[in-house]
Design a protein around this motif. Sequence first.
Motif, PDB file in Angstrom:
ATOM      1  N   UNK A  51       1.883  -8.034   4.667  1.00 56.51           N
ATOM      2  CA  UNK A  51       1.183  -7.248   3.505  1.00 56.51           C
ATOM      3  C   UNK A  51       1.124  -5.941   3.971  1.00 56.51           C
ATOM      4  N   UNK A  52       2.217  -5.134   4.366  1.00 58.31           N
ATOM      5  CA  UNK A  52       2.272  -3.930   4.792  1.00 58.31           C
ATOM      6  C   UNK A  52       3.394  -3.360   3.665  1.00 58.31           C
ATOM      7  N   UNK A  53       2.873  -2.411   3.038  1.00 55.08           N
ATOM      8  CA  UNK A  53       3.693  -1.884   2.057  1.00 55.08           C
ATOM      9  C   UNK A  53       3.810  -0.187   2.275  1.00 55.08           C
TER      10      UNK A  53
ATOM     11  N   UNK B 138       4.811   3.388  -0.179  1.00 52.09           N
ATOM     12  CA  UNK B 138       4.672   3.853  -1.608  1.00 52.09           C
ATOM     13  C   UNK B 138       5.326   5.277  -1.526  1.00 52.09           C
TER      14      UNK B 138
ATOM     15  N   UNK C 197       7.799  -3.631   0.717  1.00 51.85           N
ATOM     16  CA  UNK C 197       6.934  -4.569   0.790  1.00 51.85           C
ATOM     17  C   UNK C 197       7.347  -5.678   1.995  1.00 51.85           C
TER      18      UNK C 197
ATOM     19  N   UNK D  66       2.817   6.917   1.212  1.00 48.65           N
ATOM     20  CA  UNK D  66       1.906   6.054   1.824  1.00 48.65           C
ATOM     21  C   UNK D  66       2.010   4.819   2.245  1.00 48.65           C
TER      22      UNK D  66
ATOM     23  N   UNK E 281       0.122   0.937   3.233  1.00 47.94           N
ATOM     24  CA  UNK E 281      -0.907   0.317   2.385  1.00 47.94           C
ATOM     25  C   UNK E 281      -0.750  -1.329   3.167  1.00 47.94           C
ATOM     26  N   UNK E 282      -2.190  -1.637   3.143  1.00 46.46           N
ATOM     27  CA  UNK E 282      -2.443  -3.150   3.693  1.00 46.46           C
ATOM     28  C   UNK E 282      -3.801  -3.604   3.015  1.00 46.46           C
ATOM     29  N   UNK E 283      -3.500  -4.317   2.031  1.00 49.67           N
ATOM     30  CA  UNK E 283      -4.805  -4.744   1.247  1.00 49.67           C
ATOM     31  C   UNK E 283      -5.676  -3.773   0.685  1.00 49.67           C
ATOM     32  N   UNK E 284      -6.431  -3.532   1.160  1.00 48.58           N
ATOM     33  CA  UNK E 284      -7.662  -2.556   0.889  1.00 48.58           C
ATOM     34  C   UNK E 284      -7.450  -1.068   1.478  1.00 48.58           C
TER      35      UNK E 284
ATOM     36  N   UNK F 199      -5.290   2.372   2.494  1.00 54.38           N
ATOM     37  CA  UNK F 199      -4.101   3.176   2.401  1.00 54.38           C
ATOM     38  C   UNK F 199      -4.178   4.109   3.691  1.00 54.38           C
TER      39      UNK F 199
ATOM     40  N   UNK G 213      -4.787   8.242  -1.788  1.00 51.35           N
ATOM     41  CA  UNK G 213      -5.034   6.921  -2.689  1.00 51.35           C
ATOM     42  C   UNK G 213      -6.135   6.312  -2.089  1.00 51.35           C
TER      43      UNK G 213
ATOM     44  N   UNK H  58      -8.175   2.517  -2.611  1.00 51.98           N
ATOM     45  CA  UNK H  58      -8.347   1.251  -3.270  1.00 51.98           C
ATOM     46  C   UNK H  58      -9.674   1.053  -3.629  1.00 51.98           C
TER      47      UNK H  58
ATOM     48  N   UNK I 100      -5.608  -9.941  -3.581  1.00 51.61           N
ATOM     49  CA  UNK I 100      -5.375  -8.999  -2.558  1.00 51.61           C
ATOM     50  C   UNK I 100      -4.007  -9.104  -2.319  1.00 51.61           C
ATOM     51  N   UNK I 101      -3.518  -7.855  -1.893  1.00 49.73           N
ATOM     52  CA  UNK I 101      -1.834  -7.878  -1.720  1.00 49.73           C
ATOM     53  C   UNK I 101      -1.413  -6.445  -1.694  1.00 49.73           C
ATOM     54  N   UNK I 102      -0.183  -6.283  -2.023  1.00 51.31           N
ATOM     55  CA  UNK I 102       0.435  -4.915  -2.697  1.00 51.31           C
ATOM     56  C   UNK I 102       0.819  -4.791  -4.038  1.00 51.31           C
TER      57      UNK I 102
END
Lengths: 104, 121
Positions: A33-35, A37, A50, A88, A90-93, A95, B45, B47, B105-107
């Motif tokens: 779940x590491x993305x 952007x 992703x 950035x 991001x992981x779930x909730x 950033x 950003x 969430x 939940x996810x990307x």
Amino acid sequence: EIVLTQSPGTLSLSPGERATLSCRASQLFSSTYLAWYQQKPGQAPRLLIYGASSRATGIPDRFSGSGSGTDFTLSISRLEPDDIAVYYCQQFSTFGQGTKVEIK
Amino acid sequence: EVELLESGGGLVQPGGSLRLSCTASGFSFSSYGMSWVRQAPGKGLEWLSSISGTGSSTYYADSVKGRFSISRDNSKNTLFLEMNSLGAEDTAVYYCAKGRGVAARGNFDYWGQGTLVTVSS
């Protein structure tokens, strides 16, 4: 809650150089779940990577992701002027706070 | 082609309410989780909230829990964010974002262009 810390805050490089951006997590989590952007000025973010290392649709192979556990890296080989942006992770909730890439 | 179009932003007084919408096209809307993410002027950003494809699971950031409510109408391919008790700290561009799977939940693989919410008297 996981905290993602990105470094450096700003990266200034010359065209053609390699950029290495870091994202460090406060605790272990699945790299699934590491993305990453890219956000250019005045634009919405765009998904680059992703699952820590899989490129999203249409992303050139100059962009690559790696890492696991708590340490993740986005690399941009052969930096181009069009790569000027804030990046950035991001992981779930959560950033990271972003890394700004500038061209010298 | 996936498209996400936010609407409903604007100027609102402190303590007021606003409802944002995000109209989706180009994909099977009910098969994907959707989220709201905001960006305050000059900031990173943040969430805010996510909802599963069926609408059965929702998640909220602590900063908006109890004030914001996410929902979706799969028959109209539309995502909503109901915002109440707005304060100056809620001033931001609000983006809707498509998840990569049905889970909440996810990307996020696609983003709208955003709608600006300004909270000011």
